[in-house]
Design a protein around this motif. Sequence first.
Motif, PDB file in Angstrom:
ATOM      1  N   TYR A 166      -7.127   6.117 -35.561  1.00  0.00           N
ATOM      2  CA  TYR A 166      -6.402   7.007 -35.971  1.00  0.00           C
ATOM      3  C   TYR A 166      -5.259   7.488 -35.610  1.00  0.00           C
ATOM      4  O   TYR A 166      -5.397   7.899 -34.287  1.00  0.00           O
ATOM      5  CB  TYR A 166      -7.516   8.080 -36.852  1.00  0.00           C
ATOM      6  N   ASP A 167      -3.976   7.868 -36.867  1.00  0.00           N
ATOM      7  CA  ASP A 167      -3.538   8.554 -36.101  1.00  0.00           C
ATOM      8  C   ASP A 167      -3.454  10.442 -37.082  1.00  0.00           C
ATOM      9  O   ASP A 167      -3.313  10.260 -38.337  1.00  0.00           O
ATOM     10  CB  ASP A 167      -1.764   8.325 -36.561  1.00  0.00           C
ATOM     11  N   ASP A 168      -4.170  11.170 -36.989  1.00  0.00           N
ATOM     12  CA  ASP A 168      -4.307  11.802 -37.874  1.00  0.00           C
ATOM     13  C   ASP A 168      -3.351  12.920 -38.774  1.00  0.00           C
ATOM     14  O   ASP A 168      -4.003  12.966 -39.416  1.00  0.00           O
ATOM     15  CB  ASP A 168      -5.788  13.168 -37.282  1.00  0.00           C
ATOM     16  N   GLU A 169      -2.546  12.822 -37.791  1.00  0.00           N
ATOM     17  CA  GLU A 169      -1.269  13.788 -38.415  1.00  0.00           C
ATOM     18  C   GLU A 169      -0.377  13.108 -39.368  1.00  0.00           C
ATOM     19  O   GLU A 169      -0.022  13.767 -40.567  1.00  0.00           O
ATOM     20  CB  GLU A 169      -0.544  13.622 -36.916  1.00  0.00           C
ATOM     21  N   ARG A 170      -0.551  11.729 -39.276  1.00  0.00           N
ATOM     22  CA  ARG A 170       0.168  10.777 -40.759  1.00  0.00           C
ATOM     23  C   ARG A 170      -1.156  11.121 -41.226  1.00  0.00           C
ATOM     24  O   ARG A 170      -0.887   9.628 -42.554  1.00  0.00           O
ATOM     25  CB  ARG A 170       0.561   9.821 -40.076  1.00  0.00           C
ATOM     26  N   ASP A 171      -2.675  10.409 -41.103  1.00  0.00           N
ATOM     27  CA  ASP A 171      -3.179   9.713 -42.356  1.00  0.00           C
ATOM     28  C   ASP A 171      -3.436   8.362 -41.957  1.00  0.00           C
ATOM     29  O   ASP A 171      -3.336   7.581 -43.034  1.00  0.00           O
ATOM     30  CB  ASP A 171      -3.310  10.628 -43.611  1.00  0.00           C
ATOM     31  N   LEU A 172      -3.124   7.639 -40.971  1.00  0.00           N
ATOM     32  CA  LEU A 172      -3.097   6.336 -41.368  1.00  0.00           C
ATOM     33  C   LEU A 172      -3.825   5.630 -40.190  1.00  0.00           C
ATOM     34  O   LEU A 172      -4.624   6.497 -39.092  1.00  0.00           O
ATOM     35  CB  LEU A 172      -1.754   6.596 -40.084  1.00  0.00           C
ATOM     36  N   VAL A 173      -4.165   4.313 -40.309  1.00  0.00           N
ATOM     37  CA  VAL A 173      -5.476   3.910 -39.158  1.00  0.00           C
ATOM     38  C   VAL A 173      -4.934   2.797 -39.853  1.00  0.00           C
ATOM     39  O   VAL A 173      -4.649   1.957 -40.384  1.00  0.00           O
ATOM     40  CB  VAL A 173      -6.717   4.346 -40.662  1.00  0.00           C
ATOM     41  N   VAL A 174      -5.278   2.045 -38.597  1.00  0.00           N
ATOM     42  CA  VAL A 174      -4.993   0.383 -38.137  1.00  0.00           C
ATOM     43  C   VAL A 174      -6.346   0.249 -37.293  1.00  0.00           C
ATOM     44  O   VAL A 174      -7.448   0.931 -36.488  1.00  0.00           O
ATOM     45  CB  VAL A 174      -3.680   0.646 -37.125  1.00  0.00           C
ATOM     46  N   ALA A 175      -6.645  -1.317 -37.750  1.00  0.00           N
ATOM     47  CA  ALA A 175      -7.766  -1.861 -37.416  1.00  0.00           C
ATOM     48  C   ALA A 175      -7.666  -3.498 -37.044  1.00  0.00           C
ATOM     49  O   ALA A 175      -6.537  -3.472 -37.078  1.00  0.00           O
ATOM     50  CB  ALA A 175      -8.675  -2.014 -39.010  1.00  0.00           C
ATOM     51  N   ALA A 176      -8.231  -3.654 -35.928  1.00  0.00           N
ATOM     52  CA  ALA A 176      -7.826  -4.716 -35.624  1.00  0.00           C
ATOM     53  C   ALA A 176      -8.838  -5.813 -35.239  1.00  0.00           C
ATOM     54  O   ALA A 176     -10.262  -5.214 -35.027  1.00  0.00           O
ATOM     55  CB  ALA A 176      -7.939  -5.181 -34.150  1.00  0.00           C
ATOM     56  N   ALA A 177      -8.926  -7.361 -35.552  1.00  0.00           N
ATOM     57  CA  ALA A 177      -9.976  -8.307 -35.399  1.00  0.00           C
ATOM     58  C   ALA A 177      -9.809  -9.102 -34.369  1.00  0.00           C
ATOM     59  O   ALA A 177      -8.569  -9.756 -34.077  1.00  0.00           O
ATOM     60  CB  ALA A 177      -9.959  -8.262 -36.220  1.00  0.00           C
TER      61      ALA A 177
ATOM     62  N   LEU B  15      -1.489   0.709 -33.825  1.00  0.00           N
ATOM     63  CA  LEU B  15      -1.161   2.036 -33.381  1.00  0.00           C
ATOM     64  C   LEU B  15       0.039   2.770 -33.545  1.00  0.00           C
ATOM     65  O   LEU B  15       0.555   3.636 -33.947  1.00  0.00           O
ATOM     66  CB  LEU B  15      -2.705   3.002 -33.294  1.00  0.00           C
ATOM     67  N   ARG B  16       0.199   2.605 -31.921  1.00  0.00           N
ATOM     68  CA  ARG B  16       1.798   2.944 -31.242  1.00  0.00           C
ATOM     69  C   ARG B  16       2.521   2.488 -31.911  1.00  0.00           C
ATOM     70  O   ARG B  16       3.486   3.179 -32.128  1.00  0.00           O
ATOM     71  CB  ARG B  16       1.543   2.743 -29.985  1.00  0.00           C
ATOM     72  N   GLU B  17       2.961   1.183 -32.192  1.00  0.00           N
ATOM     73  CA  GLU B  17       4.164   0.756 -33.338  1.00  0.00           C
ATOM     74  C   GLU B  17       4.291   1.367 -34.390  1.00  0.00           C
ATOM     75  O   GLU B  17       4.819   1.402 -35.087  1.00  0.00           O
ATOM     76  CB  GLU B  17       3.157  -1.068 -33.116  1.00  0.00           C
TER      77      GLU B  17
ATOM     78  N   VAL C  29      -5.477   6.690 -44.739  1.00  0.00           N
ATOM     79  CA  VAL C  29      -6.756   7.150 -45.193  1.00  0.00           C
ATOM     80  C   VAL C  29      -7.078   7.889 -46.378  1.00  0.00           C
ATOM     81  O   VAL C  29      -6.153   9.084 -46.810  1.00  0.00           O
ATOM     82  CB  VAL C  29      -7.021   8.619 -43.440  1.00  0.00           C
ATOM     83  N   THR C  30      -8.029   6.638 -46.649  1.00  0.00           N
ATOM     84  CA  THR C  30      -7.891   7.969 -48.224  1.00  0.00           C
ATOM     85  C   THR C  30      -9.047   8.607 -48.328  1.00  0.00           C
ATOM     86  O   THR C  30      -9.749   8.822 -49.562  1.00  0.00           O
ATOM     87  CB  THR C  30      -7.801   6.094 -49.110  1.00  0.00           C
ATOM     88  N   PHE C  31     -10.221   8.720 -47.310  1.00  0.00           N
ATOM     89  CA  PHE C  31     -11.229   8.995 -47.643  1.00  0.00           C
ATOM     90  C   PHE C  31     -11.795  10.091 -47.091  1.00  0.00           C
ATOM     91  O   PHE C  31     -11.374   9.825 -45.416  1.00  0.00           O
ATOM     92  CB  PHE C  31     -12.669   8.178 -47.736  1.00  0.00           C
ATOM     93  N   PRO C  32     -11.957  11.394 -46.972  1.00  0.00           N
ATOM     94  CA  PRO C  32     -12.506  12.562 -45.428  1.00  0.00           C
ATOM     95  C   PRO C  32     -13.487  12.137 -44.984  1.00  0.00           C
ATOM     96  O   PRO C  32     -15.015  11.121 -44.839  1.00  0.00           O
ATOM     97  CB  PRO C  32     -12.934  13.775 -46.910  1.00  0.00           C
ATOM     98  N   TYR C  33     -13.404  13.038 -43.328  1.00  0.00           N
ATOM     99  CA  TYR C  33     -14.399  12.507 -42.429  1.00  0.00           C
ATOM    100  C   TYR C  33     -15.737  13.098 -43.076  1.00  0.00           C
ATOM    101  O   TYR C  33     -15.599  14.477 -43.233  1.00  0.00           O
ATOM    102  CB  TYR C  33     -13.741  13.040 -41.778  1.00  0.00           C
ATOM    103  N   VAL C  34     -16.193  12.295 -42.651  1.00  0.00           N
ATOM    104  CA  VAL C  34     -18.185  13.094 -43.380  1.00  0.00           C
ATOM    105  C   VAL C  34     -18.840  12.203 -42.925  1.00  0.00           C
ATOM    106  O   VAL C  34     -18.731  10.813 -42.712  1.00  0.00           O
ATOM    107  CB  VAL C  34     -19.160  12.689 -45.187  1.00  0.00           C
ATOM    108  N   PRO C  35     -20.104  12.670 -41.804  1.00  0.00           N
ATOM    109  CA  PRO C  35     -20.366  12.043 -41.055  1.00  0.00           C
ATOM    110  C   PRO C  35     -21.746  11.258 -42.146  1.00  0.00           C
ATOM    111  O   PRO C  35     -22.361  11.557 -43.132  1.00  0.00           O
ATOM    112  CB  PRO C  35     -21.605  13.109 -40.333  1.00  0.00           C
ATOM    113  N   GLY C  36     -21.898   9.664 -41.838  1.00  0.00           N
ATOM    114  CA  GLY C  36     -22.689   8.692 -42.150  1.00  0.00           C
ATOM    115  C   GLY C  36     -21.985   8.212 -43.331  1.00  0.00           C
ATOM    116  O   GLY C  36     -22.312   7.009 -43.647  1.00  0.00           O
ATOM    117  N   LEU C  37     -20.566   8.065 -43.639  1.00  0.00           N
ATOM    118  CA  LEU C  37     -19.886   7.780 -44.490  1.00  0.00           C
ATOM    119  C   LEU C  37     -18.616   7.485 -44.485  1.00  0.00           C
ATOM    120  O   LEU C  37     -17.953   7.218 -44.723  1.00  0.00           O
ATOM    121  CB  LEU C  37     -19.394   8.753 -45.883  1.00  0.00           C
TER     122      LEU C  37
END
Length: 225
Positions: A45-56, A220-222, A76-84
């Motif tokens: 995650y880049d929390d400042e930009r609300d950016l998430v990157v996934a890798a497989a 994410l850095r890129e 990122v379109t959903f808030p941080y909630v433990p369990g979710l």
Amino acid sequence: MTTFRMPADEAEARAVQDALRARVVLDEPGPPPGTGRVTGVDVAYDDERDLVVAAAVVLDAATLEVVAESTADGRVTFPYVPGLLAFREIPAVLAALERLPVDPGLVVCDGYGRAHPRRFGLASHLGVLTGLPVIGVAKNPFTFRYEQPGPRRGDFTPLMDGDEEVGRALRTRDATKPVFVSVGHRTGLDNACAHTLALTRGFRQPETTRRADALCRSALREAAG
């Protein structure tokens, strides 16, 4: 693959988990360790930009050589909630899996499956949506209790929620902190632990997780510029 729809709020997200949990398959042993392909997925995650990157990252299960890899990024379109947390990660993870040029085989998540308050962590959610066999291998036990396993590689103890075993604390290296293995979908717990041991050659974390973590951090850095 089942279509993912982002819930409107926390209550709807919990309702989605409860509804999809009934579709988790727990009576299949899963593919034998050391055969076929195995794929690690992870996010950064880049929390400042609300950016998430996934890798497989797809590995040959016998040699642990990289077969294929892909990344995907999004907001990122959903808030941080433990369990979710799955709702923050799944859209990007699904996109990364869809971009792979080969079948991923067994998928290994850096997170939980049955070892979740509603028995439906990321590994289970991802398994139900994709139909793939998925396991969770986490670095901590969430809220569940366990006894320390023996000091040798392969020693384990049950991860307990009351009287229910939801996973295992598994020692992957001698005299090193355990990891926490749980079933996601279409794989048994014995087999999930066997896969985890087959994927840990010299490090505490599975090679799938190590490779996916490195790739998503680089991507994410890129993406963040």
